[in-house]
Write a protein that holds these residues in place. Structure first.
Motif, PDB file in Angstrom:
ATOM      1  N   THR A  93       0.824  -1.206   0.000  1.00  0.00           N
ATOM      2  CA  THR A  93       0.000   0.000   0.000  1.00  0.00           C
ATOM      3  C   THR A  93       0.857   1.253   0.000  1.00  0.00           C
ATOM      4  OG1 THR A  93      -1.780   1.178   1.165  1.00  0.00           O
ATOM      5  CG2 THR A  93      -0.160   0.022   2.533  1.00  0.00           C
ATOM      6  N   ASP A  94       0.294   2.327  -0.555  1.00  0.00           N
ATOM      7  CA  ASP A  94       0.924   3.639  -0.456  1.00  0.00           C
ATOM      8  C   ASP A  94       0.239   4.492   0.607  1.00  0.00           C
ATOM      9  OD1 ASP A  94      -1.456   4.554  -1.581  1.00  0.00           O
ATOM     10  OD2 ASP A  94      -0.602   4.886  -3.567  1.00  0.00           O
ATOM     11  N   GLY A  95      -0.674   3.874   1.357  1.00  0.00           N
ATOM     12  CA  GLY A  95      -1.428   4.577   2.380  1.00  0.00           C
ATOM     13  C   GLY A  95      -2.825   4.949   1.932  1.00  0.00           C
ATOM     14  N   VAL A  96      -3.035   4.987   0.627  1.00  0.00           N
ATOM     15  CA  VAL A  96      -4.360   5.281   0.054  1.00  0.00           C
ATOM     16  C   VAL A  96      -4.807   4.131  -0.833  1.00  0.00           C
ATOM     17  CG1 VAL A  96      -5.696   6.856  -1.392  1.00  0.00           C
ATOM     18  CG2 VAL A  96      -3.953   7.767   0.166  1.00  0.00           C
ATOM     19  N   VAL A  97      -3.942   3.744  -1.737  1.00  0.00           N
ATOM     20  CA  VAL A  97      -4.227   2.645  -2.669  1.00  0.00           C
ATOM     21  C   VAL A  97      -3.475   1.398  -2.201  1.00  0.00           C
ATOM     22  CG1 VAL A  97      -3.989   1.839  -5.049  1.00  0.00           C
ATOM     23  CG2 VAL A  97      -4.565   4.234  -4.587  1.00  0.00           C
ATOM     24  N   SER A  98      -4.164   0.260  -2.244  1.00  0.00           N
ATOM     25  CA  SER A  98      -3.537  -1.017  -1.874  1.00  0.00           C
ATOM     26  C   SER A  98      -3.707  -2.019  -3.001  1.00  0.00           C
ATOM     27  CB  SER A  98      -4.176  -1.590  -0.601  1.00  0.00           C
ATOM     28  OG  SER A  98      -3.983  -0.725   0.494  1.00  0.00           O
ATOM     29  N   ILE A 126       5.929   3.492   0.651  1.00  0.00           N
ATOM     30  CA  ILE A 126       5.023   2.352   0.480  1.00  0.00           C
ATOM     31  C   ILE A 126       5.303   1.359   1.596  1.00  0.00           C
ATOM     32  CG2 ILE A 126       4.868   2.607  -2.027  1.00  0.00           C
ATOM     33  CD1 ILE A 126       6.772   0.152  -2.212  1.00  0.00           C
ATOM     34  N   THR A 127       4.329   0.495   1.850  1.00  0.00           N
ATOM     35  CA  THR A 127       4.486  -0.498   2.914  1.00  0.00           C
ATOM     36  C   THR A 127       4.104  -1.872   2.390  1.00  0.00           C
ATOM     37  OG1 THR A 127       3.916   1.146   4.597  1.00  0.00           O
ATOM     38  CG2 THR A 127       3.821  -1.170   5.256  1.00  0.00           C
ATOM     39  N   TYR A 128       5.021  -2.824   2.551  1.00  0.00           N
ATOM     40  CA  TYR A 128       4.731  -4.227   2.303  1.00  0.00           C
ATOM     41  C   TYR A 128       4.150  -4.800   3.591  1.00  0.00           C
ATOM     42  CZ  TYR A 128       7.777  -4.069  -1.859  1.00  0.00           C
ATOM     43  OH  TYR A 128       8.349  -3.784  -3.068  1.00  0.00           O
ATOM     44  N   MET A 129       2.964  -5.428   3.519  1.00  0.00           N
ATOM     45  CA  MET A 129       2.314  -5.995   4.705  1.00  0.00           C
ATOM     46  C   MET A 129       2.013  -7.464   4.453  1.00  0.00           C
ATOM     47  SD  MET A 129      -0.372  -2.935   5.698  1.00  0.00           S
ATOM     48  CE  MET A 129      -1.353  -3.244   4.239  1.00  0.00           C
ATOM     49  N   PHE A 144       7.178  -3.992   6.099  1.00  0.00           N
ATOM     50  CA  PHE A 144       8.482  -3.505   5.632  1.00  0.00           C
ATOM     51  C   PHE A 144       8.243  -2.193   4.903  1.00  0.00           C
ATOM     52  CE2 PHE A 144      12.403  -3.070   3.399  1.00  0.00           C
ATOM     53  CZ  PHE A 144      13.342  -3.853   4.059  1.00  0.00           C
ATOM     54  N   ALA A 145       8.948  -1.145   5.303  1.00  0.00           N
ATOM     55  CA  ALA A 145       8.783   0.171   4.680  1.00  0.00           C
ATOM     56  C   ALA A 145       9.686   0.287   3.463  1.00  0.00           C
ATOM     57  CB  ALA A 145       9.106   1.268   5.685  1.00  0.00           C
ATOM     58  N   GLY A 146       9.105   0.729   2.352  1.00  0.00           N
ATOM     59  CA  GLY A 146       9.865   0.919   1.134  1.00  0.00           C
ATOM     60  C   GLY A 146       9.610   2.289   0.528  1.00  0.00           C
ATOM     61  N   GLN A 147      10.192   2.520  -0.629  1.00  0.00           N
ATOM     62  CA  GLN A 147      10.027   3.783  -1.339  1.00  0.00           C
ATOM     63  C   GLN A 147       9.727   3.516  -2.807  1.00  0.00           C
ATOM     64  OE1 GLN A 147      10.128   7.114  -0.385  1.00  0.00           O
ATOM     65  NE2 GLN A 147      10.128   6.381   1.742  1.00  0.00           N
ATOM     66  N   LYS A 148       8.959   4.433  -3.409  1.00  0.00           N
ATOM     67  CA  LYS A 148       8.679   4.352  -4.833  1.00  0.00           C
ATOM     68  C   LYS A 148       8.940   5.709  -5.475  1.00  0.00           C
ATOM     69  CE  LYS A 148       5.178   3.369  -8.343  1.00  0.00           C
ATOM     70  NZ  LYS A 148       3.749   3.212  -8.637  1.00  0.00           N
ATOM     71  N   ASP A 149       9.675   5.695  -6.563  1.00  0.00           N
ATOM     72  CA  ASP A 149       9.944   6.915  -7.332  1.00  0.00           C
ATOM     73  C   ASP A 149      10.147   6.498  -8.785  1.00  0.00           C
ATOM     74  OD1 ASP A 149      10.766   9.224  -8.532  1.00  0.00           O
ATOM     75  OD2 ASP A 149      12.443   9.607  -7.189  1.00  0.00           O
ATOM     76  N   VAL A 150       9.107   6.672  -9.582  1.00  0.00           N
ATOM     77  CA  VAL A 150       9.187   6.283 -10.994  1.00  0.00           C
ATOM     78  C   VAL A 150       9.288   7.501 -11.908  1.00  0.00           C
ATOM     79  CG1 VAL A 150       7.941   4.124 -10.631  1.00  0.00           C
ATOM     80  CG2 VAL A 150       6.679   6.198 -11.274  1.00  0.00           C
ATOM     81  N   VAL A 151       9.397   8.703 -11.309  1.00  0.00           N
ATOM     82  CA  VAL A 151       9.502   9.923 -12.112  1.00  0.00           C
ATOM     83  C   VAL A 151      10.944  10.090 -12.562  1.00  0.00           C
ATOM     84  CG1 VAL A 151       9.234  12.421 -12.139  1.00  0.00           C
ATOM     85  CG2 VAL A 151       7.600  10.997 -10.871  1.00  0.00           C
TER      86      VAL A 151
END
Length: 195
Positions: A93-98, A126-129, A144-151
Motif C-alpha cells: 500500500t501507499d497509504g491510500v491505494v492497496s 510504500i508499505t509491504y504488509m 516492511f517500509a519501502g520507497q517508490k519513485d518512478v519519475v
C-alpha cells in the motif's frame, strides 16, 4: 489441577458442555474424556483427541523490492521466512491505494512472490504488509517500509567549455541543473572516440 465438567443427557440422547477451559494445557495433542454414570452406578468412558496450537506463526519480510523505480515497479518481488505450511497473504500500500492480496504457502521455511505490479501505487513511502496464518488459524503480521519513485530525474546541460583548444583540452568543464541528490554522469565524444 483438573476440572470436571458435568452435564445430563437430554431426552433426545444428547449432551453438551460449553466453556471448557483448556487454556492451561500445553500446545500439542489434548485428550477429552467423557465418562457416563447411570442411576445404578455403571460407568462407561469414551475419549477423543484434538490438537491445540495457540502460538502465532513466525513470519518475516526479508527481501522486498525497494526502492521501486520505472524499471521494476511493474515486476517487483517480495520474499521472507515463516512457519512451515503457513498461508502467507501479501498486500502493498501507499497509504491510500492497496494492491489485491496475493497468497502463497511457506515451503522449506521460506515464501516468495514475483511479478508484482505496483505501478498503481503513488510515488513516496510504500508499505509491504504480510499476514501468516497457520493450520490452527493463528495469525501474525510483519511490515516492511519501502520507497517508490518512478519519475525520471530532470537534467539540463547548460554550459560546456567551448571552444576547446590546446590550453584547455585537458581541463574542459560542463555544468547544468538537475534534481537534488541525483548523480550526474558525463561523457564527451567526437563521434568516434568517447571519453
Amino acid at each position: 489441577n483438573s476440572n470436571t465438567y458435568l452435564a445430563t443427557v437430554a431426552g433426545d440422547g444428547t449432551w453438551s458442555i460449553l466453556d471448557v477451559d483448556v487454556s492451561g494445557l500445553n500446545d500439542g495433542t489434548i485428550t477429552y474424556s467423557a465418562t457416563a454414570s447411570d442411576s445404578v452406578g455403571n460407568t462407561a468412558t469414551d475419549t477423543l483427541t484434538a490438537t491445540k496450537d495457540v502460538t502465532s506463526p513466525a513470519v518475516d519480510i526479508t527481501a522486498p523490492t525497494t526502492p521501486l523505480n520505472a524499471n521494476n515497479a511493474s515486476s517487483a518481488s517480495a520474499s521472507g521466512t515463516g512457519e512451515e505450511g503457513a498461508t502467507i497473504s501479501l498486500v502493498i500500500t501507499d497509504g491510500v491505494v492497496s494492491t489485491s492480496a496475493v497468497v502463497t504457502t511457506v515451503a522449506g521455511g521460506v515464501w516468495s512472490f514475483a511479478g508484482l505490479d505496483l505501478s498503481a501505487l503513488a510515488d513516496g513511502a510504500i508499505t509491504y504488509m504480510v499476514t501468516a496464518m497457520d493450520a490452527a488459524g493463528n495469525t501474525a503480521t510483519d511490515t516492511f517500509a519501502g520507497q517508490k519513485d518512478v519519475v525520471a530525474p530532470t537534467v539540463d546541460l547548460l554550459l560546456v567549455t567551448d571552444p576547446v583548444n590546446s590550453a584547455n583540452a585537458t581541463t574542459a568543464s560542463a555544468s547544468g541543473t538537475g534534481e537534488v541528490g541525483d548523480t550526474i554522469s558525463l561523457t564527451a565524444t567526437d563521434g568516434t572516440t568517447t571519453t
